[in-house]
Write a protein that holds these residues in place. Structure first.
Motif, PDB file in Angstrom:
ATOM      1  N   ARG A 304     -42.020 -77.852 -45.863  1.00  0.00           N
ATOM      2  CA  ARG A 304     -43.094 -76.849 -45.864  1.00  0.00           C
ATOM      3  C   ARG A 304     -44.466 -77.511 -45.758  1.00  0.00           C
ATOM      4  O   ARG A 304     -45.367 -76.995 -45.087  1.00  0.00           O
ATOM      5  CB  ARG A 304     -43.014 -76.004 -47.136  1.00  0.00           C
ATOM      6  CG  ARG A 304     -41.856 -75.018 -47.154  1.00  0.00           C
ATOM      7  CD  ARG A 304     -42.010 -73.998 -48.274  1.00  0.00           C
ATOM      8  NE  ARG A 304     -42.005 -74.631 -49.585  1.00  0.00           N
ATOM      9  CZ  ARG A 304     -40.905 -74.815 -50.325  1.00  0.00           C
ATOM     10  NH1 ARG A 304     -39.730 -74.432 -49.854  1.00  0.00           N
ATOM     11  NH2 ARG A 304     -40.986 -75.377 -51.523  1.00  0.00           N
ATOM     12  N   ASN A 332     -32.030 -71.003 -51.074  1.00  0.00           N
ATOM     13  CA  ASN A 332     -32.659 -70.066 -50.129  1.00  0.00           C
ATOM     14  C   ASN A 332     -33.898 -70.693 -49.499  1.00  0.00           C
ATOM     15  O   ASN A 332     -34.165 -70.510 -48.299  1.00  0.00           O
ATOM     16  CB  ASN A 332     -33.020 -68.770 -50.838  1.00  0.00           C
ATOM     17  CG  ASN A 332     -31.796 -67.977 -51.266  1.00  0.00           C
ATOM     18  OD1 ASN A 332     -30.733 -68.102 -50.648  1.00  0.00           O
ATOM     19  ND2 ASN A 332     -31.922 -67.166 -52.301  1.00  0.00           N
ATOM     20  N   GLN A 336     -34.551 -71.441 -45.498  1.00  0.00           N
ATOM     21  CA  GLN A 336     -35.745 -70.964 -44.804  1.00  0.00           C
ATOM     22  C   GLN A 336     -36.506 -72.115 -44.156  1.00  0.00           C
ATOM     23  O   GLN A 336     -36.985 -72.005 -43.025  1.00  0.00           O
ATOM     24  CB  GLN A 336     -36.644 -70.223 -45.793  1.00  0.00           C
ATOM     25  CG  GLN A 336     -36.073 -68.907 -46.285  1.00  0.00           C
ATOM     26  CD  GLN A 336     -36.885 -68.311 -47.412  1.00  0.00           C
ATOM     27  OE1 GLN A 336     -37.934 -68.836 -47.795  1.00  0.00           O
ATOM     28  NE2 GLN A 336     -36.398 -67.211 -47.979  1.00  0.00           N
ATOM     29  N   GLY A 339     -34.256 -73.373 -41.174  1.00  0.00           N
ATOM     30  CA  GLY A 339     -33.630 -72.396 -40.289  1.00  0.00           C
ATOM     31  C   GLY A 339     -34.058 -72.547 -38.846  1.00  0.00           C
ATOM     32  O   GLY A 339     -33.256 -72.387 -37.916  1.00  0.00           O
ATOM     33  N   PRO A 345     -27.696 -70.599 -42.982  1.00  0.00           N
ATOM     34  CA  PRO A 345     -27.524 -70.336 -44.422  1.00  0.00           C
ATOM     35  C   PRO A 345     -26.064 -70.323 -44.848  1.00  0.00           C
ATOM     36  O   PRO A 345     -25.739 -70.653 -45.992  1.00  0.00           O
ATOM     37  CB  PRO A 345     -28.176 -68.963 -44.604  1.00  0.00           C
ATOM     38  CG  PRO A 345     -29.164 -68.858 -43.489  1.00  0.00           C
ATOM     39  CD  PRO A 345     -28.540 -69.583 -42.331  1.00  0.00           C
TER      40      PRO A 345
END
Length: 612
Positions: A304, A332, A336, A339, A345
C-alpha cells in the motif's frame, strides 16, 4: 502412554483420501526420496536455494544426493553415529541441506535451531546450551563465525553444555571428504528429527518426530490442498520460513518427499525486504507458500505504501496462513493489496497446527477467508460461540480454520475431559496418525500429552461449528476479568485494529491478580512502533475506548515497550508468562517510587486506568 497410530477406523471420504495420498507418496523418508530422484531424474532441478546475502544456487536431484552423502561422511568422520543427536544452527543453505539430509541418511537425529547473530547475545547462547542439554547432543554444528563466537568462553564447547562439541560446518565437510562412506539407510519407522515446541507458555520441549508420522502428515497436507495425488506434481513451493520452526522444516520435507520444485530462501532475506516473498512467487511461478499472519500483514502494508510493479501472482493457488493467530482483516488486506497482481482471494487458507501433531491439524478444503460472527458477551460469560445477528451490539469475527485434515479427527473437551457440543469453547484435542509419541527424555510431559483413549491434548482453546475449527487461544493464557473469560487474541485483535497497527503482534494482553478488586486486571504491553511518543496517549486511549465498546472492559493498564524488549521464543512467538513478569515488575517499581501520602478526605472519581 497410548498414542494415535492408525488411520481412524471409519471409512469416510477423508480417511479414503488420506489413504490414497499416503499410498501415492513416492518415499517415506527424505533420504529415500532424494536417493530415488537422483537415480531416476538426476539432472532435474530439485531446489533453488537463496542463501543469506541473496546468492542463489540451483541444485539438481543428483546434487541433493551428493550433499547428503557428503554430510553423512562428515558426521561419521567426526565420530557421530546413528542415534546420536546433533544441533544444527545453520541458515537455509547448501551447508544446512548437507547436514540435515546427511543426518537422516545415517540415522543421526538432528535438532534444528535458529542460527544466532554474531556476536552471539547471551539469551541466544543460553537457548543453544539449553537445547543441547535437553537433546543430550554430541555436537552443535554452525557456521565458522558462529562457532568461533560461541567458543570464546569454552574449550571447544559451550560452558553451559560441555557435552556438545562445537563444530564449524565447512570444516566438518572438508574433513569428511576422504572419510569412508558410512552405511546409509532409511528406516521408515525411525526418528526423523527432534522438533522444538513453541515455548510460548514455558521452556520449549523436543517433540520426537518419526519418519512414518512425518510421511503421514505430508500425505494429509497433500490430500487437503490437492484434488488427486497427481496434482501434487504441478506445485512449486516457495518458503522463507525458519527451518527451526515446524512449518519451515515440514515444508522442506513436503517438497523433498513429493518430489516437487522448491525455492528455499533464508529467513534473513525476507526480513531484509518482506517484498522479496511475492517477488519470488512471481519470478519462480510459485503455486504454494505458507507464512504467519504477521508476514501477510507486513507485505500488504508495504504494497500500500509503495505499490509493486511487474508482479504476476496468478499462479499462487494455495497461501497457507498459520503459526500464530489469524486475523481476517490481515488476509482481506493482503488480497486487496495484491489483487491487481493476479492474487486470487480463494488462494487464502487459514490453518491450524502444532509440533505435537508433526504440523498440520486443520486446513479448509476450499480457499478464501471465512469468518464466524459470534456474540462477544455470550462467549465471555458462558464460553458459547453463539452466532451474532445484526442486532447484537458486541460481536467477534472468528476465522474458520477448516475441518481436520484427511485421516485425522478433532474434538472439543471440557475440564472434565468430556466431549462438548458444537459451539462450546473447550480444549482442542486431535486423533491423527501424524501425532508424535511424546517428548525427548521427558516421560512426565509425554504422559500428560495424551488422554487414555489416544487423543492428543493440544492445550489450545477453541470450538467446532459444523465440523469447522475456530481457535480462541491457549488454555494457560485464559484471562478471567470480572467473572468473564477472554483469550488474549480476542482483546489484541480489537486493540490492534483500534490502533491501526502496522505490525502484528503489537499489543500483548496479560492478566495480573489485583487483590483490591479480587480478580484479574487487564494489562496491555504496547509496542512503541504503534506511534511516536507524543501520539501514544491518544493511541492508548483509543485502545481503551475500543475495548470498552467491544467488551465493556475498564480499568485497563497500558505499558509501552520497545519491540526488541518483548519476550519471544526463538521462533518469534510471544512468551506471555515473561510479559506478565515485565508488567508485575513495572507495577512494583512504580509502587516503590510513589511516596506514601495521607489519603484526602474526599475521593475523586477514577476510571481505574493505569498508564506507563
Amino acid at each position: 502412554m497410548t498414542a494415535a497410530t492408525a488411520i481412524p477406523s471409519h471409512p469416510d471420504d477423508a480417511g479414503r483420501r488420506f489413504a490414497g495420498f499416503l499410498d501415492a507418496l513416492p518415499a517415506r523418508t527424505a533420504w529415500a526420496a532424494v536417493a530415488r530422484m537422483a537415480e531416476t531424474h538426476p539432472h532435474a532441478a530439485g531446489l533453488r536455494v537463496i542463501e543469506r546475502g541473496g546468492g542463489e544456487a540451483v541444485l539438481t536431484r543428483a546434487d541433493l544426493a551428493t550433499l547428503a552423502t557428503a554430510g553423512a561422511r562428515a558426521l561419521a568422520a567426526a565420530g557421530i553415529v546413528a542415534g546420536d543427536r546433533v544441533v544444527l544452527a545453520l541458515p537455509a543453505s547448501r551447508l544446512f541441506l548437507a547436514f540435515y539430509l546427511g543426518a537422516g541418511a545415517s540415522g543421526v537425529l538432528p535438532v534444528v535451531v535458529a542460527p544466532p547473530p554474531v556476536p552471539v547475545p547471551a539469551a541466544a547462547r543460553q537457548h543453544l546450551a539449553d537445547i543441547a542439554r535437553r537433546a543430550d547432543a554430541r555436537s552443535i554444528i554452525a557456521e565458522a563465525a558462529t562457532t568461533a563466537a560461541l567458543a570464546a568462553d569454552g574449550d571447544g564447547a559451550l560452558a553451559d553444555a560441555p557435552g556438545a562439541r562445537l563444530a564449524a560446518a565447512d570444516a566438518l565437510l572438508s574433513a569428511g571428504l576422504k572419510a569412508p562412506m558410512p552405511v546409509l539407510g532409511h528406516d521408515p519407522h525411525g526418528i526423523a528429527h527432534l522438533q522444538q515446541t513453541s515455548g510460548s507458555t514455558g521452556s520449549p520441549k523436543l517433540a520426537v518426530v518419526h519418519h512414518d508420522r512425518l510421511a503421514a502428515n505430508l500425505a494429509q497436507i497433500g490430500a487437503a490442498i490437492c484434488a488427486t495425488p497427481a496434482d501434487v506434481s504441478g506445485d512449486v513451493l516457495v518458503s522463507w520460513l525458519p527451518l527451526s520452526h515446524d512449518m519451515g522444516l515440514v515444508g522442506l520435507n513436503y517438497a523433498l518427499h513429493w518430489g516437487i520444485g522448491m525455492v528455499l530462501a533464508d529467513t534473513a532475506e525476507f526480513l531484509r525486504n518482506p517484498m522479496n516473498w511475492p517477488g519470488w512467487m512471481s519470478r519462480h511461478r510459485g503455486t504454494l507458500s505458507p507464512a504467519p499472519n504477521s508476514a501477510f500483514q507486513m507485505c500488504a502494508r508495504l504494497a500500500r505504501l509503495r505499490p509493486p510493479r511487474g508482479l504476476d501472482l496468478s499462479g499462487w493457488r494455495v497461501a497457507l496462513c498459520g503459526a500464530e493467530p489469524v486475523h481476517a482483516r490481515t488476509l482481506n488486506g493482503f488480497a486487496q493489496a495484491f489483487g491487481d497482481h493476479g492474487f486470487a482471494p480463494a488462494a487464502l487458507r487459514p490453518v491450524y497446527g502444532l509440533a505435537e501433531a508433526t504440523l498440520a491439524v486443520a486446513i479448509p478444503p476450499v480457499g478464501g477467508c471465512v469468518v464466524d460472527r459470534i456474540d462477544a458477551d455470550r462467549l465471555a460469560e458462558g464460553g458459547r460461540a453463539v452466532a451474532a445477528g445484526d442486532t447484537v451490539a458486541r460481536h467477534l469475527d472468528a476465522v474458520t480454520l477448516g475441518p481436520a485434515v484427511p485421516g485425522a479427527g478433532l474434538r472439543i473437551t471440557g475440564t472434565d475431559g468430556r466431549d462438548l457440543p458444537d459451539r462450546q469453547v473447550g480444549e482442542i484435542e486431535i486423533f491423527s496418525p501424524a501425532a508424535v509419541q511424546g517428548y525427548w527424555l521427558d516421560p512426565a510431559e509425554s504422559a500428560r500429552l495424551y488422554r487414555p483413549d489416544g487423543w492428543l491434548r493440544t492445550g489450545d482453546l477453541g470450538y467446532l461449528a459444523n465440523g469447522q475449527l475456530h481457535v480462541t487461544g491457549r488454555a494457560k493464557d485464559l484471562l478471567i476479568l470480572g467473572g468473564r473469560n477472554f483469550t488474549p487474541a480476542q482483546i489484541e485483535d480489537v486493540a490492534e485494529a483500534a490502533a491501526d497497527a502496522a505490525v502484528t503482534p503489537s499489543v500483548i494482553a496479560v492478566g495480573l491478580t489485583d487483590e483490591t478488586i479480587g480478580t484479574e486486571a487487564l494489562h496491555l504491553l504496547l509496542d512503541t512502533r504503534l506511534g511516536p511518543e507524543d501520539a501514544r496517549p491518544v493511541i492508548a486511549q483509543a485502545i481503551r475506548d475500543a475495548l470498552h465498546e467491544a467488551f465493556g472492559l475498564t480499568g485497563i493498564g497500558t505499558h509501552w515497550i520497545a519491540a526488541g524488549l518483548i519476550p519471544r521464543t526463538p521462533s518469534g512467538k510471544i512468551q506471555r508468562f515473561r510479559c506478565r513478569e515485565i508488567v508485575a515488575a513495572r507495577l512494583a517499581d512504580r509502587q516503590q517510587s510513589t511516596p506514601a501520602r495521607t489519603p484526602p478526605t474526599k475521593t475523586a472519581p477514577t476510571n481505574g486506568r493505569i498508564t506507563g
